[in-house]
Design an enzyme around this catalytic site. Structure first.
Site, PDB file in Angstrom:
ATOM      1  N   SER A  28     -15.689  -7.292  -9.453  1.00 47.46           N
ATOM      2  CA  SER A  28     -16.104  -8.675  -9.208  1.00 47.46           C
ATOM      3  C   SER A  28     -17.604  -8.900  -9.407  1.00 47.46           C
ATOM      4  O   SER A  28     -17.992  -9.938  -9.959  1.00 47.46           O
ATOM      5  CB  SER A  28     -15.690  -9.108  -7.801  1.00 47.46           C
ATOM      6  OG  SER A  28     -14.294  -9.286  -7.753  1.00 47.46           O
ATOM      7  N   THR A  73     -11.075  -8.879  -0.056  1.00 43.54           N
ATOM      8  CA  THR A  73      -9.999  -8.117  -0.686  1.00 43.54           C
ATOM      9  C   THR A  73      -9.416  -7.149   0.318  1.00 43.54           C
ATOM     10  O   THR A  73      -9.673  -7.280   1.529  1.00 43.54           O
ATOM     11  CB  THR A  73     -10.490  -7.482  -2.011  1.00 43.54           C
ATOM     12  OG1 THR A  73      -9.369  -6.897  -2.670  1.00 43.54           O
ATOM     13  CG2 THR A  73     -11.573  -6.438  -1.802  1.00 43.54           C
ATOM     14  N   LYS A  77      -7.372  -9.995   3.728  1.00 41.61           N
ATOM     15  CA  LYS A  77      -6.960 -11.361   3.361  1.00 41.61           C
ATOM     16  C   LYS A  77      -6.161 -12.083   4.441  1.00 41.61           C
ATOM     17  O   LYS A  77      -6.226 -13.304   4.546  1.00 41.61           O
ATOM     18  CB  LYS A  77      -6.155 -11.325   2.054  1.00 41.61           C
ATOM     19  CG  LYS A  77      -7.018 -10.951   0.856  1.00 41.61           C
ATOM     20  CD  LYS A  77      -6.208 -10.831  -0.411  1.00 41.61           C
ATOM     21  CE  LYS A  77      -7.096 -10.384  -1.560  1.00 41.61           C
ATOM     22  NZ  LYS A  77      -6.340 -10.212  -2.806  1.00 41.61           N
ATOM     23  N   ASP A 113      -5.761 -16.773  -5.132  1.00 43.13           N
ATOM     24  CA  ASP A 113      -4.905 -15.720  -5.708  1.00 43.13           C
ATOM     25  C   ASP A 113      -3.575 -16.265  -6.226  1.00 43.13           C
ATOM     26  O   ASP A 113      -3.059 -15.789  -7.240  1.00 43.13           O
ATOM     27  CB  ASP A 113      -4.562 -14.676  -4.636  1.00 43.13           C
ATOM     28  CG  ASP A 113      -5.655 -13.637  -4.432  1.00 43.13           C
ATOM     29  OD1 ASP A 113      -6.497 -13.458  -5.336  1.00 43.13           O
ATOM     30  OD2 ASP A 113      -5.656 -13.003  -3.358  1.00 43.13           O
ATOM     31  N   GLY A 140       1.494  -7.293   2.564  1.00 47.78           N
ATOM     32  CA  GLY A 140       0.209  -7.577   3.204  1.00 47.78           C
ATOM     33  C   GLY A 140      -0.270  -8.942   2.734  1.00 47.78           C
ATOM     34  O   GLY A 140       0.547  -9.821   2.415  1.00 47.78           O
ATOM     35  N   GLY A 141      -1.584  -9.139   2.693  1.00 41.70           N
ATOM     36  CA  GLY A 141      -2.118 -10.443   2.299  1.00 41.70           C
ATOM     37  C   GLY A 141      -1.713 -10.823   0.885  1.00 41.70           C
ATOM     38  O   GLY A 141      -1.175 -11.918   0.653  1.00 41.70           O
ATOM     39  N   ALA A 142      -1.944  -9.926  -0.058  1.00 37.42           N
ATOM     40  CA  ALA A 142      -1.650 -10.239  -1.456  1.00 37.42           C
ATOM     41  C   ALA A 142      -0.143 -10.345  -1.689  1.00 37.42           C
ATOM     42  O   ALA A 142       0.322 -11.215  -2.442  1.00 37.42           O
ATOM     43  CB  ALA A 142      -2.264  -9.176  -2.360  1.00 37.42           C
ATOM     44  N   ASN A 162       8.386  -2.968   1.672  1.00 36.95           N
ATOM     45  CA  ASN A 162       7.078  -2.682   2.261  1.00 36.95           C
ATOM     46  C   ASN A 162       7.174  -1.464   3.176  1.00 36.95           C
ATOM     47  O   ASN A 162       8.216  -1.232   3.788  1.00 36.95           O
ATOM     48  CB  ASN A 162       6.602  -3.893   3.087  1.00 36.95           C
ATOM     49  CG  ASN A 162       5.135  -3.799   3.434  1.00 36.95           C
ATOM     50  OD1 ASN A 162       4.304  -3.540   2.562  1.00 36.95           O
ATOM     51  ND2 ASN A 162       4.799  -3.976   4.706  1.00 36.95           N
ATOM     52  N   GLY A 251      -4.044  -5.675 -13.146  1.00 38.90           N
ATOM     53  CA  GLY A 251      -4.499  -6.863 -12.422  1.00 38.90           C
ATOM     54  C   GLY A 251      -5.736  -7.558 -12.968  1.00 38.90           C
ATOM     55  O   GLY A 251      -6.281  -8.447 -12.287  1.00 38.90           O
TER      56      GLY A 251
HETATM   57  P1  ATR Z   1      -4.368  -7.198   0.988  1.00 40.88           P
HETATM   58  O1  ATR Z   1      -5.031  -8.157   1.885  1.00 40.88           O
HETATM   59  O2  ATR Z   1      -5.184  -6.891  -0.220  1.00 40.88           O
HETATM   60  O3  ATR Z   1      -2.960  -7.522   0.612  1.00 40.88           O
HETATM   61  P2  ATR Z   1      -3.311  -5.557   3.080  1.00 40.88           P
HETATM   62  O4  ATR Z   1      -2.933  -6.823   3.775  1.00 40.88           O
HETATM   63  O5  ATR Z   1      -3.924  -4.439   3.863  1.00 40.88           O
HETATM   64  O6  ATR Z   1      -4.310  -5.844   1.874  1.00 40.88           O
HETATM   65  O7  ATR Z   1      -2.002  -5.037   2.341  1.00 40.88           O
HETATM   66  C1  ATR Z   1      -1.931  -3.769   1.773  1.00 40.88           C
HETATM   67  C2  ATR Z   1      -0.504  -3.497   1.339  1.00 40.88           C
HETATM   68  O8  ATR Z   1      -0.425  -2.163   0.809  1.00 40.88           O
HETATM   69  C3  ATR Z   1       0.502  -3.553   2.469  1.00 40.88           C
HETATM   70  O9  ATR Z   1       1.760  -3.944   1.953  1.00 40.88           O
HETATM   71  C4  ATR Z   1       0.536  -2.088   2.930  1.00 40.88           C
HETATM   72  O10 ATR Z   1       1.704  -1.707   3.613  1.00 40.88           O
HETATM   73  P3  ATR Z   1       1.801  -1.911   5.224  1.00 40.88           P
HETATM   74  O11 ATR Z   1       2.140  -3.364   5.429  1.00 40.88           O
HETATM   75  O12 ATR Z   1       2.865  -0.994   5.645  1.00 40.88           O
HETATM   76  O13 ATR Z   1       0.442  -1.551   5.774  1.00 40.88           O
HETATM   77  C5  ATR Z   1       0.496  -1.390   1.585  1.00 40.88           C
HETATM   78  N1  ATR Z   1       0.006  -0.017   1.715  1.00 40.88           N
HETATM   79  C6  ATR Z   1      -1.267   0.359   1.958  1.00 40.88           C
HETATM   80  N2  ATR Z   1      -1.344   1.714   2.010  1.00 40.88           N
HETATM   81  C7  ATR Z   1      -0.085   2.175   1.803  1.00 40.88           C
HETATM   82  C8  ATR Z   1       0.507   3.476   1.739  1.00 40.88           C
HETATM   83  N3  ATR Z   1      -0.222   4.585   1.888  1.00 40.88           N
HETATM   84  N4  ATR Z   1       1.838   3.555   1.481  1.00 40.88           N
HETATM   85  C9  ATR Z   1       2.584   2.446   1.316  1.00 40.88           C
HETATM   86  N5  ATR Z   1       2.088   1.186   1.365  1.00 40.88           N
HETATM   87  C10 ATR Z   1       0.778   1.063   1.606  1.00 40.88           C
END
Ligand code: ATR
Length: 289
Positions: A28, A73, A77, A113, A140-142, A162, A251
């Site tokens: 970014s 990010t 989010k 987004d 998660g957020g995205a 998830n 992305g």
């Molecule tokens: P963002 O805001 O960018 O979406 P986030 O809300 O932290 O970031 O979301 C991250 C996503 O990656 C979530 O779906 C997370 O799964 P959880 O809801 O179980 O936390 C997933 N994620 C992150 N690390 C992971 C891992 N090691 N294995 C599987 N999923 C993972």
């Protein structure tokens, strides 16, 4: 007039930043600083490693110091929904904040987004979304933003997977409430899908595994695979998808379009999208030969 060099930093320089963790991979700053330079704006954009427990003071600090705006990010989010003064309808509708603008009436949270995902899917994968079947990894957020936006584009069926099952369940319930015509389940699909979309952060760090459980779903069952991650340019998931004969895209396009919309929110000026795309391409793939 088009510029390529930023005006020198001085007491009038306006600041923007992206907060995330991890953040070192972020392209970014390259994209936004190229855009500021192209428009001759005395603005700068930096990237800050911010732990979730410090997000509140970090946003308040940026606001107190007169920053123009922020991007958020992984993993901020969702959390940011609670930390802004005003939610723009985009943030309310898509359930996450990736852009903040400071100024009267305070810190306003936006979501740029959701539209960016759709533009990138159409442009990079030539996908027709109405009627499509989509396997979405991440709630998660995205992931949440993507699921709600895809439902609003009238996809036929969404499979939400998830790590934390309860988040997928809650998101599925929300989609059933808001978009009853869309079929939703929280398991891997039994057969082919038009799109597999990775909205998890898995693949961002070197050595991380693919977010897909290959024992539950074979990549040849997906016509196209989109990974929201853009660095590495080819994640283990995308590499495997390409080997399986899927159309693939990373992305970069989503980053570009969410960034262009954020740029317009902060500066009030039309974003130089071609300049931003060039800066991103060079930052992610290296200078053109
Ligand atoms: P963002 O805001 O960018 O979406 P986030 O809300 O932290 O970031 O979301 C991250 C996503 O990656 C979530 O779906 C997370 O799964 P959880 O809801 O179980 O936390 C997933 N994620 C992150 N690390 C992971 C891992 N090691 N294995 C599987 N999923 C993972």
């Amino acid at each position: 007039m088009s510029h390529t060099v930023l005006p020198a930093i001085n007491a009038a320089t306006r600041l923007c930043a992206v907060f995330g963790s991890p953040i070192k991979h972020s392209a970014s700053p390259a994209m936004h600083n190229a855009a500021f330079a192209a428009l001759g704006l005395n603005w700068r954009y930096v990237a800050c490693e911010v732990d979730p427990q410090n997000l509140r003071p970090a946003i308040a600090g940026a606001q107190a110091m007169g920053f123009a705006g922020l991007n958020l990010t992984v993993p901020h989010k969702r959390l940011a929904l609670e930390l802004v003064d005003v939610l723009d309808p985009s943030a309310k509708t898509w359930g996450a904040v990736n852009t903040i603008r400071f100024g009267p009436p305070g810190a306003t949270g936006f979501n740029t987004d959701a539209d960016a995902i759709i533009t990138a899917l159409r442009e990079d994968l030539q996908l027709a979304l109405p009627g499509a079947r989509v396997l979405l990894l991440g709630a998660g957020g995205a992931g949440r933003t993507a699921a709600l936006k895809l439902a609003s584009e009238r996809v036929a069926e969404l499979f939400l997977v998830n790590r934390t099952q309860s988040k997928a369940d809650a998101l599925a319930d929300e989609i059933r409430r808001q978009f009853p015509a869309v079929k939703v389940s929280t398991a891997y699909p039994p057969d082919d899908v038009d799109l597999l979309l990775n909205a998890t952060s898995l693949g961002l760090q070197p050595g991380e595994a693919s977010p897909l459980d290959a024992t539950r779903f074979a990549l040849r069952q997906a016509r196209a695979v989109y990974d929201m991650i853009y660095r590495p340019a080819e994640t283990p998931l995308l590499r495997a998808a390409r080997a399986a004969g899927c159309r693939t895209a990373n992305g970069l396009g989503m980053l570009l379009y969410q960034g262009a919309a954020a740029f317009e929110i902060w500066t009030g000026q039309a974003a130089p999208v071609d300049v931003m795309r060039r800066a991103l391409t060079e930052n992610i793939y290296g200078p053109a030969q």
